[in-house]
Motif scaffolding. Structure first.
Motif, PDB file in Angstrom:
ATOM      1  N   PHE A 107       0.854  -1.183   0.000  1.00 49.40           N
ATOM      2  CA  PHE A 107       0.000   0.000   0.000  1.00 49.40           C
ATOM      3  C   PHE A 107       0.892   1.237   0.000  1.00 49.40           C
ATOM      4  N   VAL A 108       0.768   2.050  -1.044  1.00 48.68           N
ATOM      5  CA  VAL A 108       1.563   3.257  -1.203  1.00 48.68           C
ATOM      6  C   VAL A 108       0.709   4.452  -0.781  1.00 48.68           C
ATOM      7  N   LEU A 109       1.167   5.185   0.238  1.00 43.64           N
ATOM      8  CA  LEU A 109       0.418   6.336   0.734  1.00 43.64           C
ATOM      9  C   LEU A 109       0.694   7.542  -0.153  1.00 43.64           C
ATOM     10  N   THR A 110      -0.368   8.128  -0.702  1.00 42.00           N
ATOM     11  CA  THR A 110      -0.233   9.262  -1.602  1.00 42.00           C
ATOM     12  C   THR A 110      -1.514  10.085  -1.578  1.00 42.00           C
ATOM     13  N   HIS A 111      -1.378  11.381  -1.784  1.00 43.91           N
ATOM     14  CA  HIS A 111      -2.566  12.230  -1.920  1.00 43.91           C
ATOM     15  C   HIS A 111      -3.130  12.179  -3.339  1.00 43.91           C
ATOM     16  N   ARG A 114      -4.058   6.267  -7.707  1.00 43.87           N
ATOM     17  CA  ARG A 114      -4.116   5.829  -9.095  1.00 43.87           C
ATOM     18  C   ARG A 114      -4.493   4.359  -9.092  1.00 43.87           C
ATOM     19  N   ALA A 115      -4.686   3.791 -10.266  1.00 45.16           N
ATOM     20  CA  ALA A 115      -5.088   2.390 -10.355  1.00 45.16           C
ATOM     21  C   ALA A 115      -4.010   1.481  -9.773  1.00 45.16           C
ATOM     22  N   SER A 116      -4.446   0.363  -9.191  1.00 46.02           N
ATOM     23  CA  SER A 116      -3.498  -0.608  -8.650  1.00 46.02           C
ATOM     24  C   SER A 116      -2.619  -1.161  -9.762  1.00 46.02           C
ATOM     25  N   LEU A 117      -1.421  -1.587  -9.372  1.00 46.46           N
ATOM     26  CA  LEU A 117      -0.412  -2.026 -10.330  1.00 46.46           C
ATOM     27  C   LEU A 117       0.095  -3.400  -9.920  1.00 46.46           C
ATOM     28  N   SER A 118      -0.172  -4.406 -10.746  1.00 45.31           N
ATOM     29  CA  SER A 118       0.290  -5.769 -10.467  1.00 45.31           C
ATOM     30  C   SER A 118       1.593  -6.029 -11.206  1.00 45.31           C
ATOM     31  N   PHE A 125       0.915  -3.117  -6.129  1.00 41.02           N
ATOM     32  CA  PHE A 125       0.929  -1.809  -5.493  1.00 41.02           C
ATOM     33  C   PHE A 125      -0.479  -1.219  -5.518  1.00 41.02           C
ATOM     34  N   HIS A 126      -0.957  -0.797  -4.352  1.00 42.43           N
ATOM     35  CA  HIS A 126      -2.250  -0.120  -4.223  1.00 42.43           C
ATOM     36  C   HIS A 126      -1.964   1.301  -3.742  1.00 42.43           C
ATOM     37  N   PHE A 127      -2.478   2.285  -4.433  1.00 39.44           N
ATOM     38  CA  PHE A 127      -2.173   3.684  -4.152  1.00 39.44           C
ATOM     39  C   PHE A 127      -3.363   4.310  -3.431  1.00 39.44           C
TER      40      PHE A 127
END
Length: 220
Positions: A107-111, A114-118, A125-127
């Motif tokens: 889980f990438v913390l960001t303001h 964006r779409a998840s990246l497999s 990666f889940h944003f």
């Protein structure tokens, strides 16, 4: 019981966990690789690169604990890459190539979600735009019953410590002075009261400092 862990988090003698001026050309900012020189020769790091060999001394003993029992990682956007502000597109996929070393949900913390990246090898990666508490809840849903690793960068680790969400913290004290960058300990006065602290020196010159949450004292 699932716990929250930080591993292999290097800081300078003056408390900086990252140098100033991160860019595509300088992932560690002006620190270059100075904070991680202890890590690069280890068997753990070399295996991440698909290379044989490496040292197996005390630095590797600590380094290789980063994956044991971990089912999910939470990281800040600055660890994921140098892009700031709104994403211009989805072409940036991290520093780690086609097969990142995590092999878990991340889980990438960001303001700027964006779409998840497999990626290859089981990393997705889940944003998300979330508080530390909300991110931790989502991480535990994604990998129930496993430990959660807080991977960095500095601001993310500091936020989880400030929220009293970290059960185990492994800091590597590196004998360099950076002078500028991002400091880990700011705003965390009295942190030591929450933890049992042990330290292990290494022949490489670093000191491995472990913080383990103290058990709550029963109320009479």
């Amino acid at each position: 019981m699932s716990i929250v862990r930080v591993h292999n988090f290097a800081v300078s003698l003056d408390g900086y966990g990252a140098g100033a001026g991160q860019s595509l050309e300088q992932p560690f900012g002006h620190a270059d690789g100075r904070l991680m020189q202890w890590f690069f020769p280890t068997r753990t790091f070399r295996s991440m690169q698909g290379a044989p060999g490496g040292t197996t001394d005390v630095d590797d003993v600590f380094a290789r604990r980063w994956a044991d029992g971990i089912g999910v990682e939470i990281m800040g956007r600055n660890k994921f890459g140098p892009v700031r502000g709104p994403w211009p597109d989805d072409t940036w996929t991290g520093w780690w190539g086609d097969e990142p070393p995590f092999h878990t949900p991340v889980f990438v913390l960001t303001h700027h979600p964006r779409a998840s990246l497999s990626m290859a090898g089981g990393t997705t990666f889940h944003f998300i735009d979330a508080s530390p508490q909300d991110a931790l809840r989502q991480a535990r849903v994604a990998a129930p019953g496993t430990d959660v690793r807080i991977g960095g960068g500095v601001a993310t680790v500091r936020q989880f410590l400030a929220a009293d969400l970290v059960d185990h913290l492994h800091v590597v004290l590196v004998p360099v002075v950076l002078g500028r960058g991002e400091r880990l300990w700011d705003g965390l006065e009295g942190l030591e009261d929450r933890f049992r602290i042990t330290s292990t020196p290494s022949p490489s010159g670093v000191v491995h400092v472990e913080f383990d949450r103290r058990e709550a004292t029963p109320v009479a």
